[in-house]
Write a protein that holds these residues in place. Structure first.
Motif, PDB file in Angstrom:
ATOM      1  N   LEU A  19       0.851  -1.186   0.000  1.00 60.69           N
ATOM      2  CA  LEU A  19       0.000   0.000   0.000  1.00 60.69           C
ATOM      3  C   LEU A  19       0.885   1.233   0.000  1.00 60.69           C
ATOM      4  O   LEU A  19       1.898   1.272   0.713  1.00 60.69           O
ATOM      5  CB  LEU A  19      -0.908   0.028   1.230  1.00 60.69           C
ATOM      6  N   VAL A  20       0.487   2.233  -0.748  1.00 57.57           N
ATOM      7  CA  VAL A  20       1.209   3.503  -0.767  1.00 57.57           C
ATOM      8  C   VAL A  20       0.202   4.610  -0.493  1.00 57.57           C
ATOM      9  O   VAL A  20      -0.897   4.638  -1.086  1.00 57.57           O
ATOM     10  CB  VAL A  20       1.913   3.750  -2.119  1.00 57.57           C
ATOM     11  N   GLY A  21       0.563   5.508   0.423  1.00 59.77           N
ATOM     12  CA  GLY A  21      -0.310   6.623   0.748  1.00 59.77           C
ATOM     13  C   GLY A  21       0.484   7.906   0.843  1.00 59.77           C
ATOM     14  O   GLY A  21       1.695   7.903   1.086  1.00 59.77           O
ATOM     15  N   THR A  22      -0.239   9.001   0.655  1.00 61.91           N
ATOM     16  CA  THR A  22       0.379  10.318   0.778  1.00 61.91           C
ATOM     17  C   THR A  22      -0.035  10.931   2.108  1.00 61.91           C
ATOM     18  O   THR A  22      -1.235  11.066   2.384  1.00 61.91           O
ATOM     19  CB  THR A  22      -0.071  11.244  -0.366  1.00 61.91           C
ATOM     20  N   PRO A  23       0.929  11.279   2.986  1.00 63.89           N
ATOM     21  CA  PRO A  23       0.560  11.831   4.288  1.00 63.89           C
ATOM     22  C   PRO A  23       0.017  13.250   4.157  1.00 63.89           C
ATOM     23  O   PRO A  23       0.542  14.065   3.404  1.00 63.89           O
ATOM     24  CB  PRO A  23       1.879  11.800   5.063  1.00 63.89           C
ATOM     25  N   GLY A  24      -1.068  13.516   4.873  1.00 65.45           N
ATOM     26  CA  GLY A  24      -1.625  14.854   4.953  1.00 65.45           C
ATOM     27  C   GLY A  24      -1.558  15.355   6.378  1.00 65.45           C
ATOM     28  O   GLY A  24      -0.919  14.760   7.244  1.00 65.45           O
ATOM     29  N   GLU A  25      -2.238  16.457   6.653  1.00 66.84           N
ATOM     30  CA  GLU A  25      -2.197  17.019   7.998  1.00 66.84           C
ATOM     31  C   GLU A  25      -2.901  16.112   9.000  1.00 66.84           C
ATOM     32  O   GLU A  25      -2.449  15.937  10.119  1.00 66.84           O
ATOM     33  CB  GLU A  25      -2.845  18.400   7.994  1.00 66.84           C
ATOM     34  N   LEU A  26      -4.042  15.540   8.578  1.00 66.94           N
ATOM     35  CA  LEU A  26      -4.826  14.727   9.500  1.00 66.94           C
ATOM     36  C   LEU A  26      -4.982  13.291   9.041  1.00 66.94           C
ATOM     37  O   LEU A  26      -5.200  12.400   9.857  1.00 66.94           O
ATOM     38  CB  LEU A  26      -6.223  15.345   9.692  1.00 66.94           C
ATOM     39  N   GLN A  27      -4.875  13.056   7.736  1.00 65.35           N
ATOM     40  CA  GLN A  27      -5.136  11.718   7.223  1.00 65.35           C
ATOM     41  C   GLN A  27      -4.114  11.327   6.160  1.00 65.35           C
ATOM     42  O   GLN A  27      -3.408  12.180   5.616  1.00 65.35           O
ATOM     43  CB  GLN A  27      -6.544  11.637   6.611  1.00 65.35           C
ATOM     44  N   ILE A  28      -4.072  10.024   5.918  1.00 63.75           N
ATOM     45  CA  ILE A  28      -3.251   9.493   4.829  1.00 63.75           C
ATOM     46  C   ILE A  28      -4.177   9.208   3.653  1.00 63.75           C
ATOM     47  O   ILE A  28      -5.218   8.549   3.803  1.00 63.75           O
ATOM     48  CB  ILE A  28      -2.542   8.200   5.258  1.00 63.75           C
ATOM     49  N   GLU A  29      -3.795   9.687   2.484  1.00 64.48           N
ATOM     50  CA  GLU A  29      -4.590   9.433   1.282  1.00 64.48           C
ATOM     51  C   GLU A  29      -3.997   8.242   0.545  1.00 64.48           C
ATOM     52  O   GLU A  29      -2.828   8.249   0.157  1.00 64.48           O
ATOM     53  CB  GLU A  29      -4.606  10.657   0.369  1.00 64.48           C
ATOM     54  N   LEU A  30      -4.796   7.189   0.405  1.00 61.48           N
ATOM     55  CA  LEU A  30      -4.352   5.975  -0.257  1.00 61.48           C
ATOM     56  C   LEU A  30      -4.263   6.231  -1.761  1.00 61.48           C
ATOM     57  O   LEU A  30      -5.243   6.644  -2.400  1.00 61.48           O
ATOM     58  CB  LEU A  30      -5.330   4.838   0.029  1.00 61.48           C
ATOM     59  N   VAL A  31      -3.068   5.966  -2.348  1.00 59.16           N
ATOM     60  CA  VAL A  31      -2.866   6.288  -3.768  1.00 59.16           C
ATOM     61  C   VAL A  31      -2.546   5.069  -4.612  1.00 59.16           C
ATOM     62  O   VAL A  31      -2.696   5.125  -5.839  1.00 59.16           O
ATOM     63  CB  VAL A  31      -1.746   7.343  -3.935  1.00 59.16           C
ATOM     64  N   ALA A  32      -2.111   3.967  -4.036  1.00 59.06           N
ATOM     65  CA  ALA A  32      -1.760   2.798  -4.855  1.00 59.06           C
ATOM     66  C   ALA A  32      -1.875   1.522  -4.035  1.00 59.06           C
ATOM     67  O   ALA A  32      -1.675   1.521  -2.810  1.00 59.06           O
ATOM     68  CB  ALA A  32      -0.348   2.937  -5.416  1.00 59.06           C
ATOM     69  N   PHE A  33      -2.153   0.410  -4.710  1.00 60.65           N
ATOM     70  CA  PHE A  33      -2.328  -0.880  -4.043  1.00 60.65           C
ATOM     71  C   PHE A  33      -1.881  -1.986  -4.991  1.00 60.65           C
ATOM     72  O   PHE A  33      -2.193  -1.970  -6.183  1.00 60.65           O
ATOM     73  CB  PHE A  33      -3.799  -1.075  -3.664  1.00 60.65           C
TER      74      PHE A  33
END
Length: 714
Positions: A19-33
């Motif tokens: 799993l790959v995610g982009t860290p944000g201020e409050l949440q991680i956005e899932l971008v790839a699987f």
């Protein structure tokens, strides 16, 4: 170039999920699987067995993800729960002299219990290379103070504090194999967590951990168990029985390739009433789903029973609810069978999917499956970066600590193998001695506490630990066990002075320790028995003066047998006869003289006693008549019992006869000698005339009447 994405890998027995995610201020956005199953059995029961094969799968998943996200170098991973060892341990501590207990005291007791668990692990005969394990987490079961259970010891006061903890240990080779596979795939381990912790992080946040919940991650080879209660994770467990056993049962029943049987098992979760498959002989079958379910019912019940046994062993009671995750959670009939095995309502056992996860957004429907709970949990923890390695030094020794969150100085001491009890400085051992029958207890001195410094600043056990910290530990010094001299315990009496045979002698007190002569300066030890007193009787005074009260021994030959006779010297105190038991006081005059010779009666043990004779009245006066006859000689010459017995002399004692005395014996004993002028003599026995040969008895009256006496009377 700095990695812009968070990368998580779940390296499972059946497949690898990335799993790959982009860290944000409050949440991680899932971008790839990406997901890829292992080509061979490179992993068994969650443990990497073929590093090269697994590294190839990791590299393939990484490269496909990189096409979507760009370069990936660092990764968050999880260790399998099957590799954990959970140990229950207890510890106690004497807190009588500590006053009110502090959080530092409570923390020290916790670490003592963890070290006790490490000791159990190190001495376990069931674990290979126990030294390669280290603690990755623990939870307190309960505290106790003087046998009363408490939630906390802080603010309490008592004599003995105790604790019970559950400690969890991870083998180093698990991390080593993970690192090797990652390195071969061109990846660096950024954070490490445990698979059960990752799953709990997704499904059971801290706000729910006051509930007694069980999370069961049913995989292919193992079923991992984690339990929460009272706001914490109280333990982890593993059952070596999972989805593969169900697949194996289908394979055996219908003679199927294992992979075909796995496909059949997965189709049981659908709505198909009949399932088609081809066996190893090439024959095609179409079997009702209900028939296949009946064939695996026993294996599902066995899996449920094994999980329930592990849950009850860890939890010691029925939990409030059970959450099932992992691909094996979809095994048909498992929730119902587990509810029955735990004796809880069927509605309290449920399959959980990651529909919504706090901290991760944009989770597609395709990922909302039970087997994606752990990968999403790993990604979520990677964003928080709470589980990684922390490099510190303890007394210049480099340590790499597995960080499960909120690491403290105490954790570094534990990893360094430092016994936290040595930081307190134990009090010296007390001793008990007995002096003249009176018991004295002498406590040891108090110990001096040690010191804790981090980066040169004084800290306590619970001080947070950061990467690169340098911890310096100075152990406390223990108290001293007392070794007092006798003069420190009691007042030793002054000597007395006596005059012995015109010589002035000072008599010192008698001092013995455990029966051996000692002086007042000799140090005392535990359980010593001491006597300290002035000599008070003549025998002790003479011994103190160097005079051994010894008898004079004379040797005799008695009736041709050797005999020795002992007689003590003659003693006087202040010119009065005395014995060895006579009391002595200051300034007394003592003399010792040669003993008098014993009599023959003394040597023979004979004396003239009343019971050796009878008494009669002869002419109105008492007269003693012997009842037996004996002869005594000394050096072949006649002697009596009162004759002094000369040393070395030859004594003979013979009993001639024993008889009843006669009138003639009475006259002989009375030394009666009649005169010619007395005329004829008449003998009266108890008033009657009798003969010289008449026998007499005790108390008889014998009278001698002569003609002169008779005329005078007339």
């Amino acid at each position: 170039m700095k990695q812009q994405h968070l990368f998580a890998l779940d390296i499972g027995t059946r497949s690898v999920v990335g799993l790959v995610g982009t860290p944000g201020e409050l949440q991680i956005e899932l971008v790839a699987f990406e997901r890829q199953e292992h080509h061979t059995r490179a992993m068994l029961d969650g443990q990497i067995h073929d590093v090269t094969e697994v590294a190839g799968i990791l590299k393939a998943v990484k490269e496909r993800l990189e096409k979507k996200t760009g370069p990936l170098h660092k990764v968050a991973v999880a260790a399998a729960g099957r590799a954990l060892h959970t140990i229950s341990a207890t510890a106690d501590m004497d807190v009588y002299n500590r006053g009110i207990l502090t959080p530092n005291d409570e923390r020290a007791l916790e670490l003592t219990a963890i070290q006790a668990a490490q000791q159990q692990l190190a001495t376990s005969a069931n674990i290979l290379h126990p030294a390669n394990y280290y603690c990755v987490g623990y939870s307190v079961v309960h505290f106790a103070l003087d046998d009363i259970q408490l939630k906390s010891l802080v603010g309490q006061r008592g004599k003995t504090a105790a604790i019970e903890v559950i400690a969890t240990f991870l083998p180093r080779q698990v991390i080593d194999s993970l690192q090797s596979a990652l390195s071969a795939a061109g990846l660096e381990m950024d954070t490490l967590t445990l698979e059960p912790i990752a799953a709990i992080n997704v499904l059971i946040p801290p706000t729910m951990r006051h509930l007694n919940l069980v999370l069961v991650d049913v995989g292919a080879g193992t079923s991992d168990v984690a339990i929460t209660r009272d706001g914490t994770v109280i333990g982890f467990g593993m059952v070596p029985y999972a989805g593969d056993e169900i697949t194996e049962a289908i394979s055996q029943r219908y003679v199927l390739d294992f992979n075909v049987a796995e496909t059949v098992k997965r189709q049981l979760c659908g709505k198909n009433k009949k399932i088609s498959f081809t066996d190893v002989l090439g024959m095609t079958h179409k079997v009702a789903s209900s028939e296949i379910l009946d064939g695996i019912r026993m294996q599902v019940a066995e899996l449920a029973q094994l999980i329930a046994s592990q849950v009850l062993a860890l939890n010691t009671s029925t939990p409030q609810a059970v959450l099932l995750v992992g691909g094996g959670a979809l095994t048909p009939m498992l929730p119902e069978a587990l509810a029955q095995a735990l004796d809880i309502p069927a509605g309290r056992v449920g399959i959980r999917r990651p529909d919504t996860i706090e901290g991760i957004k944009n989770i597609p429907a395709s990922l909302c499956t039970p087997d994606l709970v752990t990968p999403l949990g790993i990604l979520n923890l990677a964003g928080g970066r709470t589980l990684n390695f922390v490099n510190v030094e303890v007394n210049a020794q480099p340590l790499r600590l597995f960080n499960i969150g909120n690491l403290t100085v105490a954790d570094s001491l534990l990893a360094a193998g430092i016994d936290v009890r040595t930081l307190h400085g134990r009090p010296g051992m007390g001793i008990t001695v007995t002096v003249n029958g009176e018991t004295h207890f002498l406590p040891g001195s108090l110990g001096q506490p040690g010191t804790l410094h981090t980066n040169g600043q004084p800290v306590k056990f619970d001080h947070p630990l950061a990467d690169g910290d340098q911890v310096t530990v100075t152990k406390g010094s223990s108290g001293i066990t007392p070794a007092p001299a006798l003069s420190e315990l009691i007042s030793v009496p002054d000597p007395i002075t006596v005059l012995i045979n015109d010589t002035l002698i000072e008599i010192a007190p008698i001092i013995t320790i455990n029966g051996q002569h000692a002086d007042t300066g000799q140090p005392l030890a535990d359980r010593d028995t001491v006597i300290c007193r002035l000599p008070s009787i003549l025998g002790d005074v003479l011994l103190s003066a160097g005079i051994q009260p010894q008898p004079v021994v004379s040797h005799y030959t008695v009736n041709n047998a050797e005999r020795a006779y002992s007689i003590y010297p003659v003693y006087t105190v202040n010119n009065e006869p005395a014995t060895l038991a006579s009391l002595i006081k200051n300034n007394d005059m003592i003399t010792t003289g040669k003993p008098q010779l014993p009599t023959i009666g003394d040597v023979l043990g004979l004396e003239q006693r009343c019971d050796d004779s009878i008494t009669v009245l002869f002419n109105g006066s008492p007269c003693h008549i012997p009842v037996h006859r004996f002869t005594i000689t000394m050096d072949d010459k006649p002697a009596t019992l009162d004759t002094p017995a000369q040393p070395g002399s030859k004594l003979a004692h013979h009993v001639i006869s024993q008889w009843s005395p006669l009138i003639s014996d009475v006259l002989l004993a009375a030394d009666y000698k009649p005169l010619l002028s007395d005329g004829p003599v008449t003998i009266l026995l108890n008033g009657r005339s009798t003969e010289y040969t008449a026998a007499v008895n005790e108390g008889d009256r014998i009278e001698v009447v002569t003609a002169r006496n008779a005329n005078t009377a007339g």
